[in-house]
Write a protein that holds these residues in place. Sequence first.
Motif, short mmCIF file in Angstrom:
data_model
loop_
_atom_site.label_atom_id
_atom_site.label_comp_id
_atom_site.label_asym_id
_atom_site.label_seq_id
_atom_site.Cartn_x
_atom_site.Cartn_y
_atom_site.Cartn_z
N PRO A 63 -1.40 -11.85 11.37
CA PRO A 63 -2.66 -12.40 11.87
C PRO A 63 -3.78 -11.35 11.90
O PRO A 63 -4.17 -10.85 12.95
CB PRO A 63 -2.31 -12.87 13.28
N THR A 64 -4.24 -10.98 10.73
CA THR A 64 -5.29 -9.98 10.59
C THR A 64 -6.20 -10.40 9.43
O THR A 64 -5.72 -11.04 8.48
CB THR A 64 -4.68 -8.58 10.35
N PRO A 65 -7.48 -10.06 9.48
CA PRO A 65 -8.35 -10.42 8.36
C PRO A 65 -8.02 -9.61 7.11
O PRO A 65 -7.46 -8.52 7.21
CB PRO A 65 -9.76 -10.09 8.88
N PHE A 118 0.13 9.66 14.37
CA PHE A 118 1.34 8.84 14.46
C PHE A 118 1.04 7.39 14.87
O PHE A 118 1.90 6.72 15.43
CB PHE A 118 2.37 9.46 15.43
N TYR A 119 -0.16 6.92 14.59
CA TYR A 119 -0.54 5.53 14.89
C TYR A 119 0.32 4.58 14.08
O TYR A 119 0.46 4.73 12.87
CB TYR A 119 -2.03 5.33 14.56
N LYS A 120 0.94 3.59 14.73
CA LYS A 120 1.87 2.68 14.07
C LYS A 120 1.27 1.30 13.81
O LYS A 120 1.91 0.45 13.23
CB LYS A 120 3.13 2.50 14.92
N GLY A 121 0.05 1.05 14.24
CA GLY A 121 -0.55 -0.27 14.15
C GLY A 121 -0.78 -0.79 12.75
O GLY A 121 -0.97 -1.98 12.56
N LEU A 122 -0.78 0.09 11.76
CA LEU A 122 -1.04 -0.33 10.39
C LEU A 122 0.22 -0.35 9.52
O LEU A 122 0.12 -0.52 8.31
CB LEU A 122 -2.07 0.59 9.73
N VAL A 180 0.85 -1.19 0.00
CA VAL A 180 0.00 0.00 0.00
C VAL A 180 0.89 1.24 0.00
O VAL A 180 1.85 1.32 0.77
CB VAL A 180 -0.93 -0.01 1.24
N ASP A 181 0.57 2.20 -0.86
CA ASP A 181 1.28 3.48 -0.90
C ASP A 181 0.90 4.27 0.35
O ASP A 181 -0.26 4.67 0.51
CB ASP A 181 0.88 4.24 -2.17
N LYS A 182 1.86 4.48 1.24
CA LYS A 182 1.59 5.10 2.54
C LYS A 182 0.99 6.50 2.41
O LYS A 182 0.02 6.83 3.08
CB LYS A 182 2.88 5.15 3.36
#
Length: 85
Positions: free
Chosen positions: A63-65, A29-33, A10-12
């Motif tokens: 481990p993600t849908p 600044f969420y890093k979860g993705l 994915v293009d950030k």
Amino acid sequence: SVKKGQIVRVDKEKYLNSINYLSVGHPPFYKGLDYIYEDRGEVLDIRIFETGEYALIAWVGIPTPPAWLPTYMLIKSDKLDYERI
């Protein structure tokens, strides 16, 4: 245009400026993705919706849908050697 079975990232910049990201409401600044930019995923399906062409992406070893993302923000990537279990 992407095809079923293709490996993509994915293009950030495009994702962070999209309604898809803004609608989730993550804090700044969420890093979860980060895995969607750094790791590669496989296109499982492609559909045309009213808002455009979307691809169903499954990330290898994460481990993600799977997730539906607009095809304009996908970057073609190298083929991976793995077996889906």
